[in-house]
Design a protein around this motif. Structure first.
Motif, PDB file in Angstrom:
ATOM      1  N   CYS A  14      13.693  -4.977  -5.325  1.00  0.00           N
ATOM      2  CA  CYS A  14      12.290  -5.345  -5.151  1.00  0.00           C
ATOM      3  C   CYS A  14      12.226  -6.804  -4.710  1.00  0.00           C
ATOM      4  O   CYS A  14      12.942  -7.644  -5.267  1.00  0.00           O
ATOM      5  N   HIS A  56       7.461   3.490  -5.943  1.00  0.00           N
ATOM      6  CA  HIS A  56       7.806   2.092  -6.246  1.00  0.00           C
ATOM      7  C   HIS A  56       6.633   1.169  -5.886  1.00  0.00           C
ATOM      8  O   HIS A  56       6.207   0.349  -6.695  1.00  0.00           O
ATOM      9  N   HIS A  82       3.393  -0.988  -8.246  1.00  0.00           N
ATOM     10  CA  HIS A  82       2.963  -2.392  -8.215  1.00  0.00           C
ATOM     11  C   HIS A  82       1.444  -2.494  -8.391  1.00  0.00           C
ATOM     12  O   HIS A  82       0.939  -3.462  -8.942  1.00  0.00           O
TER      13      HIS A  82
END
Ligand code: NI
Length: 185
Positions: free
Chosen positions: A98, A140, A144
């Protein structure tokens, strides 16, 4: 314009991001800046909280993977107000990284299939079932927007192994090739 990427420890990364309306100011410019920032950092995805904005906007570029996955040739997209309605399929284990956690790579188990709703950059609605690598990237990135990061999905043991790196980030010590906004102490 390349924007600094907010790093682990920045409170915005832990906020639940809000949906935006079509009149969100300078949206086209924001999207262009997000693409440029992601490309500069050689990422495959970037969510608005990673540039300090708690709104539901994500950019993805899978073209960089097209040598390995030819179906992603030219794949570059914007997801506005995305929401995962349902996950299904077998859990798949794969290594992730990330841009907000430089230097950390860990295996993460994610659903193989997702049902997702979002708007594209022309504010047109989409309702899709997504599988494979894109489903992973979406999970993913959309995490966030719910204040989650991939390290939330790893075991306590693995988390202990990276504790030193995380606490360095919390002290504002970050080394990477792109501009970041680390925590100031
Ligand atoms: Ni990320």
């Amino acid at each position: 314009m390349i924007l600094p990427i907010y790093v682990y420890g920045q409170p915005v990364l832990r906020k639940v991001a809000e949906d935006i309306t079509p009149d969100y100011p300078n949206l086209k410019e924001l999207i262009a800046n997000m693409h440029e920032t992601m490309d500069n950092a050689e990422g495959v995805g970037l969510a608005a909280p990673q540039i300090g904005l708690p709104i539901r906007v994500v950019v993805v570029n899978l073209d960089v993977l097209s040598d390995e996955f030819p179906e992603f040739k030219g794949y570059r997209k914007v997801f506005i107000n995305p929401h995962i309605l349902e996950t299904s399929g077998d859990l798949e284990d794969m290594e992730e990284g990330c841009l907000s956690l430089p230097g950390i790579h860990e295996n993460v188990k994610r659903a193989g299939k997702i049902h997702v709703k979002y708007l594209d950059e022309d504010m047109q609605p989409h309702d899709e079932i997504v599988e494979g690598y894109l489903a992973r990237v979406m999970q993913h990135e959309f995490d966030h927007l719910d204040g989650k990061m991939f390290i939330d999905h790893i075991s306590t043991l693995r988390k202990q192994m990276i504790r030193g790196k995380l606490s360095a980030m919390l002290k504002g010590k970050v080394r990477c090739a792109y501009r970041v906004k680390a925590v100031k102490i």
